[in-house]
Scaffold this motif. Sequence first.
Motif, PDB file in Angstrom:
ATOM      1  N   PRO A 204       0.806  -1.235   0.000  1.00  0.00           N
ATOM      2  CA  PRO A 204       0.000   0.000   0.000  1.00  0.00           C
ATOM      3  C   PRO A 204       0.836   1.281   0.000  1.00  0.00           C
ATOM      4  CG  PRO A 204       0.258  -0.768   2.239  1.00  0.00           C
ATOM      5  CD  PRO A 204       1.019  -1.732   1.378  1.00  0.00           C
ATOM      6  N   LEU A 205       2.109   1.221  -0.383  1.00  0.00           N
ATOM      7  CA  LEU A 205       2.946   2.420  -0.320  1.00  0.00           C
ATOM      8  C   LEU A 205       2.390   3.492  -1.243  1.00  0.00           C
ATOM      9  CD1 LEU A 205       6.591   1.036  -0.172  1.00  0.00           C
ATOM     10  CD2 LEU A 205       4.931   1.387   1.653  1.00  0.00           C
ATOM     11  N   THR A 206       2.352   4.702  -0.761  1.00  0.00           N
ATOM     12  CA  THR A 206       1.746   5.805  -1.499  1.00  0.00           C
ATOM     13  C   THR A 206       2.739   6.506  -2.413  1.00  0.00           C
ATOM     14  OG1 THR A 206       2.234   7.313   0.327  1.00  0.00           O
ATOM     15  CG2 THR A 206       0.087   6.226   0.335  1.00  0.00           C
ATOM     16  N   GLY A 207       4.028   6.394  -2.136  1.00  0.00           N
ATOM     17  CA  GLY A 207       5.005   7.190  -2.854  1.00  0.00           C
ATOM     18  C   GLY A 207       5.104   8.575  -2.247  1.00  0.00           C
ATOM     19  N   GLY A 208       6.237   9.217  -2.456  1.00  0.00           N
ATOM     20  CA  GLY A 208       6.449  10.546  -1.879  1.00  0.00           C
ATOM     21  C   GLY A 208       6.588  11.600  -2.959  1.00  0.00           C
ATOM     22  N   GLY A 209       5.549  12.411  -3.177  1.00  0.00           N
ATOM     23  CA  GLY A 209       5.651  13.480  -4.161  1.00  0.00           C
ATOM     24  C   GLY A 209       6.581  14.580  -3.680  1.00  0.00           C
ATOM     25  N   TYR A 210       7.309  15.206  -4.604  1.00  0.00           N
ATOM     26  CA  TYR A 210       8.265  16.234  -4.215  1.00  0.00           C
ATOM     27  C   TYR A 210       8.304  17.338  -5.266  1.00  0.00           C
ATOM     28  CZ  TYR A 210      11.398  14.446  -7.797  1.00  0.00           C
ATOM     29  OH  TYR A 210      11.936  14.074  -9.008  1.00  0.00           O
ATOM     30  N   GLY A 211       8.855  18.469  -4.877  1.00  0.00           N
ATOM     31  CA  GLY A 211       9.053  19.582  -5.788  1.00  0.00           C
ATOM     32  C   GLY A 211      10.201  20.445  -5.318  1.00  0.00           C
ATOM     33  N   HIS A 212      11.118  20.766  -6.233  1.00  0.00           N
ATOM     34  CA  HIS A 212      12.272  21.604  -5.921  1.00  0.00           C
ATOM     35  C   HIS A 212      12.260  22.817  -6.845  1.00  0.00           C
ATOM     36  CE1 HIS A 212      14.825  17.957  -4.321  1.00  0.00           C
ATOM     37  NE2 HIS A 212      13.609  17.989  -3.818  1.00  0.00           N
ATOM     38  N   GLY A 213      12.843  23.938  -6.366  1.00  0.00           N
ATOM     39  CA  GLY A 213      12.887  25.113  -7.221  1.00  0.00           C
ATOM     40  C   GLY A 213      13.768  26.214  -6.668  1.00  0.00           C
ATOM     41  N   LEU A 214      13.734  27.369  -7.314  1.00  0.00           N
ATOM     42  CA  LEU A 214      14.596  28.506  -6.989  1.00  0.00           C
ATOM     43  C   LEU A 214      13.800  29.608  -6.300  1.00  0.00           C
ATOM     44  CD1 LEU A 214      16.669  28.746 -10.305  1.00  0.00           C
ATOM     45  CD2 LEU A 214      17.285  27.585  -8.173  1.00  0.00           C
ATOM     46  N   ALA A 215      14.384  30.132  -5.216  1.00  0.00           N
ATOM     47  CA  ALA A 215      13.724  31.167  -4.413  1.00  0.00           C
ATOM     48  C   ALA A 215      14.647  32.371  -4.246  1.00  0.00           C
ATOM     49  CB  ALA A 215      13.334  30.607  -3.047  1.00  0.00           C
ATOM     50  N   ILE A 216      14.062  33.536  -3.938  1.00  0.00           N
ATOM     51  CA  ILE A 216      14.803  34.789  -3.782  1.00  0.00           C
ATOM     52  C   ILE A 216      15.188  34.979  -2.314  1.00  0.00           C
ATOM     53  CG2 ILE A 216      14.684  37.300  -4.012  1.00  0.00           C
ATOM     54  CD1 ILE A 216      12.546  36.832  -6.199  1.00  0.00           C
ATOM     55  N   GLY A 217      16.481  35.025  -2.029  1.00  0.00           N
ATOM     56  CA  GLY A 217      16.940  35.266  -0.667  1.00  0.00           C
ATOM     57  C   GLY A 217      16.704  36.712  -0.250  1.00  0.00           C
ATOM     58  N   THR A 218      16.471  36.932   1.036  1.00  0.00           N
ATOM     59  CA  THR A 218      16.172  38.286   1.518  1.00  0.00           C
ATOM     60  C   THR A 218      17.405  39.000   2.069  1.00  0.00           C
ATOM     61  OG1 THR A 218      15.462  37.339   3.633  1.00  0.00           O
ATOM     62  CG2 THR A 218      13.754  37.820   2.009  1.00  0.00           C
ATOM     63  N   LYS A 219      18.353  38.273   2.637  1.00  0.00           N
ATOM     64  CA  LYS A 219      19.505  38.937   3.262  1.00  0.00           C
ATOM     65  C   LYS A 219      20.490  39.471   2.237  1.00  0.00           C
ATOM     66  CE  LYS A 219      19.386  36.619   7.760  1.00  0.00           C
ATOM     67  NZ  LYS A 219      19.070  37.848   8.517  1.00  0.00           N
ATOM     68  N   ALA A 220      20.833  38.684   1.221  1.00  0.00           N
ATOM     69  CA  ALA A 220      21.784  39.149   0.214  1.00  0.00           C
ATOM     70  C   ALA A 220      21.170  40.215  -0.683  1.00  0.00           C
ATOM     71  CB  ALA A 220      22.270  37.973  -0.627  1.00  0.00           C
ATOM     72  N   ASN A 221      19.870  40.138  -0.887  1.00  0.00           N
ATOM     73  CA  ASN A 221      19.178  41.115  -1.727  1.00  0.00           C
ATOM     74  C   ASN A 221      18.595  42.200  -0.822  1.00  0.00           C
ATOM     75  OD1 ASN A 221      19.482  39.585  -4.267  1.00  0.00           O
ATOM     76  ND2 ASN A 221      18.124  38.111  -3.265  1.00  0.00           N
ATOM     77  N   LYS A 222      19.358  43.235  -0.604  1.00  0.00           N
ATOM     78  CA  LYS A 222      19.040  44.233   0.420  1.00  0.00           C
ATOM     79  C   LYS A 222      17.827  45.095   0.088  1.00  0.00           C
ATOM     80  CE  LYS A 222      22.698  43.190   2.915  1.00  0.00           C
ATOM     81  NZ  LYS A 222      22.560  42.508   4.231  1.00  0.00           N
ATOM     82  N   ASP A 223      17.555  45.294  -1.194  1.00  0.00           N
ATOM     83  CA  ASP A 223      16.453  46.174  -1.570  1.00  0.00           C
ATOM     84  C   ASP A 223      15.639  45.555  -2.692  1.00  0.00           C
ATOM     85  OD1 ASP A 223      18.021  46.527  -3.876  1.00  0.00           O
ATOM     86  OD2 ASP A 223      18.986  48.320  -3.044  1.00  0.00           O
TER      87      ASP A 223
END
Length: 435
Positions: free
Chosen positions: A290-309
């Motif tokens: 009955p294993l369901t499997g593990g759905g996943y998703g990866h992607g790119l996000a905008i960092g807040t500390k390095a991007n000051k403004d």
Amino acid sequence: MKTLVSSIAIACAFFGAATSFAAAAECSGTIRVLAQPRDGLTLLEKYKDEFTKLSGGADFQIDYLNENDRRAKTKADASTIGKYNVYYIDEANVALFASSGWVAPLLDYYPKDYDYADFDPGRQKVATFDGKVWFAPLTGGGDLMVYRKDLLEAAGIQPPKTLDEYVAAVEKLNQPDKGIYGTALRGQRGSGANVWRWMPFFKGFGGNWFDGKTPAFDSDAAVKATETYLKLFKYSAPGSQTGGWDEAVGAFTSGQVAMLIESTPLVGMALDKKSSQVADKIGYLPPPTPLTGGGYGHGLAIGTKANKDDAAKQCAGLFIGWATSKENEQRRLAEGQFSELNRTSVMTSPKFAEMLIGAVAFSFVLVWNEFLIALMLTTSDAKTLPIVASELTQLGRDVPWGILNASVVLLSIPPLLFLGVLSGMLNSAFKRKSS
């Protein structure tokens, strides 16, 4: 990242948020990206000049770490010094990064020209937390059971369809004295390591994370999942017992593992003769019930500390938009990077259909030639036509060339008919879609 902000600030103030950033952006310096190895990201290196021209002078640098090291370093960097403008994040940590303020709401800075709505709805859902989108999808999928056809055939084992059959097969196939282990399970602690592979057992046995508002990790389902996982763990390849994705996959592709249940990109890696020692020996099926499997998703996000403004965040958003664009996804399709396709426009394109026809035809030929499948469906005396034809060539001077030639012709007819029917059906579907 040093950013030339004047033209951005003026454009944003004058035109407002509705203005296409792709037309107004001017960035400089280097956009730093922390990620894990992905073919779709390394492909971007070929097109650096394209991004430099688009951005008005910026380039990018991608630093790669394996999955678990990447998770640890992104968390450490995002929560402290913030050296990176763009983070590779996933379903295991998107809630933490978003609620901690380490990444910015993506759609505030993602250029509208890049059409975020074109992403697969399931991938969009994974990228969403608390009603906001936090990353642009790079890859995603579910689980498959991947196995060594030669080892199962030699042991007289049919590919398991239930978890009980899977456990029994793993026990029988485990031969550590010959360097073969029944399976590979992630043993490293963490949400993207052993917890990730344990979770399908937990959900498959009917587990729920909460009973009302109370955590239910000691439920009967959780106990049964843990006991089953530990039972299989006895037959897990040594490196995987303290490792994660990289160690489990490495054990399989190096020929040490008979079968395992892992995320779908494993299939492509196992079929790649450049990285797999068992490329011509594998089969794959859905996980056993009955294993369901593990759905996943990866992607790119905008960092807040390095991007000051906001100007810096706009530049990071431009890079993410370009990196995950329809054009770059078409390039990934052309390179055969199927596990890194996320856009509905690409997955419903004629080019995708052409490549799908080739993949399905190849799979059909493999099945058509597969003796084990014929044996499972018929009697113990069954033989596929390719085996019969090959046996005819071993008769020395008595080879019946007429029968042999006829068998070759007959052998070719079903794949050709199948390919013709499939091609016609897909072409008709795409003509209806475009009309």
